[in-house]
Scaffold this active site. Structure first.
Site, PDB file in Angstrom:
ATOM      1  N   HIS A 196      28.813  51.125 -70.385  1.00 31.91           N
ATOM      2  CA  HIS A 196      29.554  51.247 -69.484  1.00 31.91           C
ATOM      3  C   HIS A 196      29.077  51.301 -68.200  1.00 31.91           C
ATOM      4  O   HIS A 196      28.049  52.022 -67.762  1.00 31.91           O
ATOM      5  CB  HIS A 196      29.507  53.086 -69.957  1.00 31.91           C
ATOM      6  CG  HIS A 196      30.063  54.005 -71.197  1.00 31.91           C
ATOM      7  ND1 HIS A 196      31.284  54.177 -71.119  1.00 31.91           N
ATOM      8  CD2 HIS A 196      29.797  54.236 -72.137  1.00 31.91           C
ATOM      9  CE1 HIS A 196      31.516  54.488 -72.240  1.00 31.91           C
ATOM     10  NE2 HIS A 196      30.142  54.479 -72.970  1.00 31.91           N
TER      11      HIS A 196
ATOM     12  N   GLU B 240      30.288  51.940 -65.514  1.00 36.05           N
ATOM     13  CA  GLU B 240      30.792  53.063 -64.602  1.00 36.05           C
ATOM     14  C   GLU B 240      29.325  53.914 -64.918  1.00 36.05           C
ATOM     15  O   GLU B 240      29.856  55.192 -63.715  1.00 36.05           O
ATOM     16  CB  GLU B 240      32.014  54.068 -65.242  1.00 36.05           C
ATOM     17  CG  GLU B 240      32.261  54.829 -65.871  1.00 36.05           C
ATOM     18  CD  GLU B 240      31.796  54.137 -67.779  1.00 36.05           C
ATOM     19  OE1 GLU B 240      31.962  55.051 -68.546  1.00 36.05           O
ATOM     20  OE2 GLU B 240      32.230  52.693 -67.629  1.00 36.05           O
TER      21      GLU B 240
ATOM     22  N   CYS C 189      33.294  50.093 -74.042  1.00 35.99           N
ATOM     23  CA  CYS C 189      33.073  50.892 -75.279  1.00 35.99           C
ATOM     24  C   CYS C 189      34.399  51.201 -76.629  1.00 35.99           C
ATOM     25  O   CYS C 189      34.772  50.048 -76.746  1.00 35.99           O
ATOM     26  CB  CYS C 189      32.342  52.881 -74.915  1.00 35.99           C
ATOM     27  SG  CYS C 189      31.898  53.511 -76.643  1.00 35.99           S
TER      28      CYS C 189
END
Length: 514
Positions: A168, A170, A80
């Site tokens: 993202h 994660e 990001c």
């Protein structure tokens, strides 16, 4: 063998810790450090990840980092903001989108053999969360994935030194995010994936032996999982050179001091019990600010440890059960601290003991796995987390002995009920919940008991589910259970006539109320 590690440079994102958690799940050790504190002196670094950030890369106060001594020495993945920062740094263009790109998107890519996205399905769902976007890549960079609205959803430098993704990986909603992180950690960085509780114990014991030598160590026990595991780990490393101090600050759960002392004796630890409750209550008198309460309790702890240490010849170290979420929540990167932890930082200069924190790099679930590997009994390992400042941060406003008595009684009823209530699948409610407790509110309300008007305290119940305390959802406890607990508290705890249930998740709320 030197411990491999990936360094995560934190630019202030709320999901930075999730990147760390995912890497640990891949059996790859990692460290989260402020964006401008790269540990060039450390050995074993195999890769670098640049996190997201609440800032725009073109903002005057945006966080910047010099990559000249990082690029080419380690593979770098920007996520990001990290991806946008690298694109801008090397000559690309980042602009505001005009509308926030937030939520699910489908990923498409021209090169299915790209090492970062190897194994990805076309149309794989990813999670976007940004208000800026890359509109042009630098010279020598190539796009490797796009979505319907984001052309440069992922890119790489042609020389194979840098990778960037504007989504993202994660986040749970990125369906193959773990695969991307595995491709980076293992295929690009060369992780051996040898990080495990057993390897942590072996390396920690050796490190502690070298660090502490024959020095005497004093450890502050809280009765919780973290300090207990730290004590057993240290005991394995240095044995009788460790003296544990369990302080009763008067803010423990009902009967906890006596029961925990028995547990520690069974573990073979050298433990001294100290009743300092009067001292703590005196220091907390008239204090209602949450941060001041935490600081006062932390300071009192240190004072007690110092005094006890003076009674033991040759003590040079103070050990604590500090874990990674404590450090992250106390980290001051954007200039805003979520909350301070009484066992993180702020140690007075007058303290004559050096600090030892053997669990500093572990998340809570990892601490539990280490405890199991150490052979500790399950009832100690599976205890719900309990805040170091104890019930002081569950009593909103000034802390008094009478308020503690009320909260101890209410909390005892709640926790015992969770232990006894069996779910349909055979598990007990207590084992399905990450953390639970009662909170005493600075609110009185009118009630009726025995045809008489009452004007008494309000208790809130809090129960959450989580894996690492960095995020948590409120537990959807059965209505019948809540009704039973409420009735029992109101009928048996003198001074309470109303019970509420907290249905906020973290974020935006924290697990504790203070």
């Amino acid at each position: 063998m030197v411990q491999q590690k990936i360094i995560i440079l934190d630019f202030g994102s709320q999901t930075t810790q999730l990147i760390g958690r995912r890497l640990r799940e891949l059996h790859t050790f990692c460290e989260i450090v402020p964006y401008d504190k790269f540990p060039f002196e450390e050995e074993g670094v195999i890769g670098v990840i640049l996190s997201g950030s609440p800032y725009s890369v073109y903002a005057p106060d945006a966080f910047k980092v010099d990559l000249s001594n990082i690029r080419g020495h380690y593979p770098v993945l920007g996520i990001c903001y990290g991806a946008q920062f690298m694109a801008q740094l090397y000559g690309g263009c980042v602009e505001a989108t005009g509308s926030r790109e937030y939520g699910r998107a489908q990923l498409h890519f021209p090169d299915k053999n790209n090492v970062l996205l190897r194994g990805f399905r076309d149309g794989s769902q990813v999670w976007m969360s940004h208000g800026d976007t890359i509109t042009a890549l630098p010279h020598g960079f190539s796009v490797i994935a796009s979505t319907d609205t984001v052309k440069y959803a992922a890119y790489q430098a042609d020389d194979g030194t840098l990778w960037g993704v504007q989504f993202h990986p994660e986040a749970f909603h990125s369906e193959q995010g773990m695969l991307l992180l595995k491709n980076f950690a293992v295929d690009i960085c060369g992780s051996r994936q040898d990080w495990s509780p057993a390897s942590f114990i072996d390396s920690s014991v050796e490190t502690l032996k070298r660090q502490l030598d024959n020095d005497r160590v004093i450890l502050g026990l809280s009765g919780g999982v973290d300090s207990s595991v730290a004590a057993v780990l240290l005991n394995r490393a240095i044995g009788k050179s460790l003296t544990c101090i369990f302080v009763n600050h008067g803010l423990l759960r009902k009967g906890e001091f006596e029961s925990v002392m028995r547990d520690y004796e069974c573990l073979g630890l050298n433990v001294i019990g100290v009743d300092a409750s009067t001292r703590f209550f005196s220091a907390l008198r008239y204090v209602d600010d949450p941060e001041k309460k935490r600081k006062i309790i932390g300071s009192c702890f240190i004072d007690v440890f110092e005094e006890e240490a003076r009674k033991i010849d040759g003590v040079k170290w103070l050990a604590q059960g500090t874990i990674y979420p404590d450090c992250i929540e106390s980290m001051n990167i954007t200039g805003k601290v979520i909350k301070s932890h009484h066992n993180v930082g702020g140690l007075p200069e007058k303290m004559q003991l050096r600090l030892c924190e053997p669990l500093r790099w572990l998340f809570k679930d990892e601490v539990r796995r280490v405890g199991i590997q150490l052979g500790m009994p399950e009832h100690l390992i599976n205890r719900h987390p309990f805040p170091g400042p104890g019930l002081a941060v569950r009593i909103l406003g000034e802390v008094t002995p009478e308020k503690v008595r009320i909260l101890q009684d209410a909390d005892d009823i709640f926790i015992n009920a969770l232990r006894k209530w069996k779910c349909k699948d055979g598990h007990f409610l207590y084992d399905m919940i990450w953390q639970a407790g009662a909170i005493l509110l600075p609110v009185r309300s009118v009630g009726v008991m025995g045809d008489e008007r009452t004007y008494e305290q309000t208790v809130a119940l809090r129960a959450v589910t989580s894996t690492d305390a960095m995020s948590a959802d409120w537990a959807q406890l059965p209505y019948q259970f809540l009704a039973q607990v409420s009735n029992e508290i109101i009928n048996n705890v003198k001074g309470v006539n109303r019970v509420c249930y907290d249905i906020s998740s973290k974020p935006p709320a924290t697990i504790e109320w203070e």
